[in-house]
Design a protein around this motif. Structure first.
Motif, PDB file in Angstrom:
ATOM      1  N   GLY A   1       0.851  -1.311   0.082  1.00  0.00           N
ATOM      2  CA  GLY A   1      -0.125  -0.016  -0.065  1.00  0.00           C
ATOM      3  C   GLY A   1       0.821   1.265   0.016  1.00  0.00           C
ATOM      4  O   GLY A   1       0.359   2.459  -0.081  1.00  0.00           O
ATOM      5  N   PHE A   2       2.357   0.991  -0.076  1.00  0.00           N
ATOM      6  CA  PHE A   2       3.007   2.251  -0.145  1.00  0.00           C
ATOM      7  C   PHE A   2       2.975   2.806  -1.391  1.00  0.00           C
ATOM      8  O   PHE A   2       3.444   4.053  -1.636  1.00  0.00           O
ATOM      9  CB  PHE A   2       4.488   2.027   0.281  1.00  0.00           C
TER      10      PHE A   2
ATOM     11  N   ASP B   1     -10.357  -6.480  -2.907  1.00  0.00           N
ATOM     12  CA  ASP B   1      -9.521  -5.652  -3.452  1.00  0.00           C
ATOM     13  C   ASP B   1      -8.882  -4.236  -2.625  1.00  0.00           C
ATOM     14  O   ASP B   1      -9.726  -3.487  -1.930  1.00  0.00           O
ATOM     15  CB  ASP B   1     -10.572  -4.738  -4.599  1.00  0.00           C
ATOM     16  N   VAL B   2      -7.646  -4.135  -2.543  1.00  0.00           N
ATOM     17  CA  VAL B   2      -6.839  -3.421  -1.678  1.00  0.00           C
ATOM     18  C   VAL B   2      -6.476  -2.032  -2.600  1.00  0.00           C
ATOM     19  O   VAL B   2      -5.523  -1.482  -1.937  1.00  0.00           O
ATOM     20  CB  VAL B   2      -5.954  -4.064  -0.876  1.00  0.00           C
TER      21      VAL B   2
ATOM     22  N   HIS C   1      -2.164   0.559   6.671  1.00  0.00           N
ATOM     23  CA  HIS C   1      -2.402   0.165   7.920  1.00  0.00           C
ATOM     24  C   HIS C   1      -3.640  -0.695   8.143  1.00  0.00           C
ATOM     25  O   HIS C   1      -3.937  -1.340   9.024  1.00  0.00           O
ATOM     26  CB  HIS C   1      -2.424   1.231   8.965  1.00  0.00           C
ATOM     27  N   LEU C   2      -4.323  -0.591   7.037  1.00  0.00           N
ATOM     28  CA  LEU C   2      -5.699  -1.389   6.953  1.00  0.00           C
ATOM     29  C   LEU C   2      -5.657  -2.724   6.182  1.00  0.00           C
ATOM     30  O   LEU C   2      -6.623  -3.404   5.759  1.00  0.00           O
ATOM     31  CB  LEU C   2      -6.927  -0.552   6.477  1.00  0.00           C
ATOM     32  N   ARG C   3      -4.277  -3.105   5.558  1.00  0.00           N
ATOM     33  CA  ARG C   3      -3.999  -4.260   4.846  1.00  0.00           C
ATOM     34  C   ARG C   3      -3.645  -5.587   5.785  1.00  0.00           C
ATOM     35  O   ARG C   3      -2.810  -5.123   6.879  1.00  0.00           O
ATOM     36  CB  ARG C   3      -3.239  -4.099   3.759  1.00  0.00           C
TER      37      ARG C   3
ATOM     38  N   VAL D   1       0.492   1.073  19.313  1.00  0.00           N
ATOM     39  CA  VAL D   1      -0.322   1.860  18.280  1.00  0.00           C
ATOM     40  C   VAL D   1      -1.645   1.327  18.227  1.00  0.00           C
ATOM     41  O   VAL D   1      -2.647   2.332  18.283  1.00  0.00           O
ATOM     42  CB  VAL D   1       0.474   1.982  16.862  1.00  0.00           C
ATOM     43  N   LYS D   2      -1.946   0.230  18.476  1.00  0.00           N
ATOM     44  CA  LYS D   2      -3.384  -0.578  18.368  1.00  0.00           C
ATOM     45  C   LYS D   2      -4.017  -0.171  19.642  1.00  0.00           C
ATOM     46  O   LYS D   2      -5.472  -0.587  19.599  1.00  0.00           O
ATOM     47  CB  LYS D   2      -3.268  -1.973  17.871  1.00  0.00           C
ATOM     48  N   GLY D   3      -3.211   0.144  20.720  1.00  0.00           N
ATOM     49  CA  GLY D   3      -3.982   0.347  22.028  1.00  0.00           C
ATOM     50  C   GLY D   3      -3.809  -0.686  22.994  1.00  0.00           C
ATOM     51  O   GLY D   3      -4.610  -0.560  23.804  1.00  0.00           O
ATOM     52  N   MET D   4      -3.027  -1.623  22.820  1.00  0.00           N
ATOM     53  CA  MET D   4      -3.043  -2.756  23.799  1.00  0.00           C
ATOM     54  C   MET D   4      -2.248  -2.394  25.079  1.00  0.00           C
ATOM     55  O   MET D   4      -1.279  -1.648  24.825  1.00  0.00           O
ATOM     56  CB  MET D   4      -2.315  -3.943  22.883  1.00  0.00           C
TER      57      MET D   4
END
Length: 332
Positions: free
Chosen positions: A52-53, A67-68, A74-76, A103-106
């Motif tokens: 995705g870059f 379809d990406v 970050h959503l892949r 970053v995900k809040g864990m």
């Protein structure tokens, strides 16, 4: 078999430069898939398109059927291990590995526990408190690998991650990466310009040239049956014989490939000899000596096992080989 990644007529243009030009590609789920090619061939751009870059100029990219093409990185369901590792120098190893989970809040406790699991997986138990500067190159590579795996991607992308390592460590890490991929069952997409690395690690291989795929297949298929002169030259070391020489050896007037290990030297005038030439070069390789002969204007290489008498430059020798080893190529 389910496709982990699919390219459908994908192109990526930078102005008038076609970095990727109409690529169709399927990466099977659970494969160790290598993208091999020289610099500027489009392999790294394809990896960045999966991550995705980069976004395709035309065409469609699917990851496990979704379809990406316009979905941000970050959503892949992918993660990337870079050649330079990109570790945070101010964080210790444990926090480097756990960064994505933070970053995900864990919670701190949960992410540190998960990071320690990943460090154990890459054989770095007890290294969590060290800083990246206190690690060797191979250890930093493992930390980068653990950081990518901790987010549980469905596809792991590796952008020449072994390029900065010395030969001995590089070979050791090749074995470890292959074993890790088999243990996890993840889809690995590995970019390299090193033909030996691709042949030894991958179970599927795509050879890139000038933004396009020259050939896709298993390493053995591509090595034994290259589709074109480019593939024969780039993947391994092959004798590429012109149509006239192929015809003189009993084949059709067509380009052909003959691997050096399939060629044996015999004394000049021997009835077993299929073609004669003059020795023009010698290269000692340890287990064998690479002999270069010029025959009918074409340079042909043969491998002479260690311990056999080595001819001198200027000597005449004949060559013999199994006719089945002569592979005819459709592409020029």
């Amino acid at each position: 078999m389910t496709a982990a990644v699919t390219f459908s007529n994908v192109s990526r243009h930078f102005g008038s430069t076609k970095a990727v030009d109409g690529v169709d590609l399927t990466v099977p789920e659970g494969a160790f898939f290598a993208m091999l090619g020289p610099s500027g061939s489009g392999k790294t751009t394809c990896l960045r398109l999966i991550s995705g870059f980069e976004q395709p100029t035309t065409g469609e990219i699917r990851i496990f059927g979704e379809d990406v093409s316009r979905i941000p990185p970050h959503l892949r369901a992918v993660n990337t291990v870079f050649q330079d590792y990109a570790l945070f120098p101010h964080l210790n190893v444990r926090d480097n590995v756990a960064y994505g989970l933070m970053v995900k809040g864990m919670s701190r406790t949960a992410r540190h526990a998960r990071a320690e699991e990943m460090l154990a997986l890459v054989k770095l138990e007890g290294y969590g408190d060290r800083k990246p500067a206190q690690l060797s190159g191979g250890q930093r590579q493992r930390v980068a690998l653990a950081r990518a795996l901790v987010n549980e991607p469905r596809v792991l992308l590796l952008d020449e991650p072994l390029g900065a390592l010395d030969l001995k460590l590089r070979e050791a890490m090749q074995d470890e990466l292959k074993a890790l991929q088999a243990k996890l069952g993840l889809t690995f997409v590995f970019v390299t310009h090193d033909q030996h690395e691709a042949l030894s690690m991958a179970d599927h291989l795509a050879v890139f040239n000038q933004g396009r795929i020259a050939q896709v297949g298993s390493p053995q298929e591509i090595y034994d049956r290259p589709s074109s002169r480019f593939v024969a030259d780039f993947v391994g070391s092959s004798n590429v014989l012109p149509p006239a020489l192929t015809q003189s050896l009993g084949g059709p007037a067509q380009w052909s490939s003959l691997r050096p290990e399939s060629v044996q030297l015999v004394e000049p005038g021997s009835p077993e000899g299929q073609i004669s030439g003059q020795v023009t070069g010698l290269r000692y390789l340890g287990a064998a000596t690479r002999i270069l002969l010029t025959a009918q204007g074409t340079e042909i290489a043969a491998l002479l096992p260690s311990g056999q008498p080595v001819p001198a430059i200027g000597d005449t020798r004949s060559l013999r080989f199994d006719p089945k080893a002569l592979h005819l190529m459709e592409g020029a």
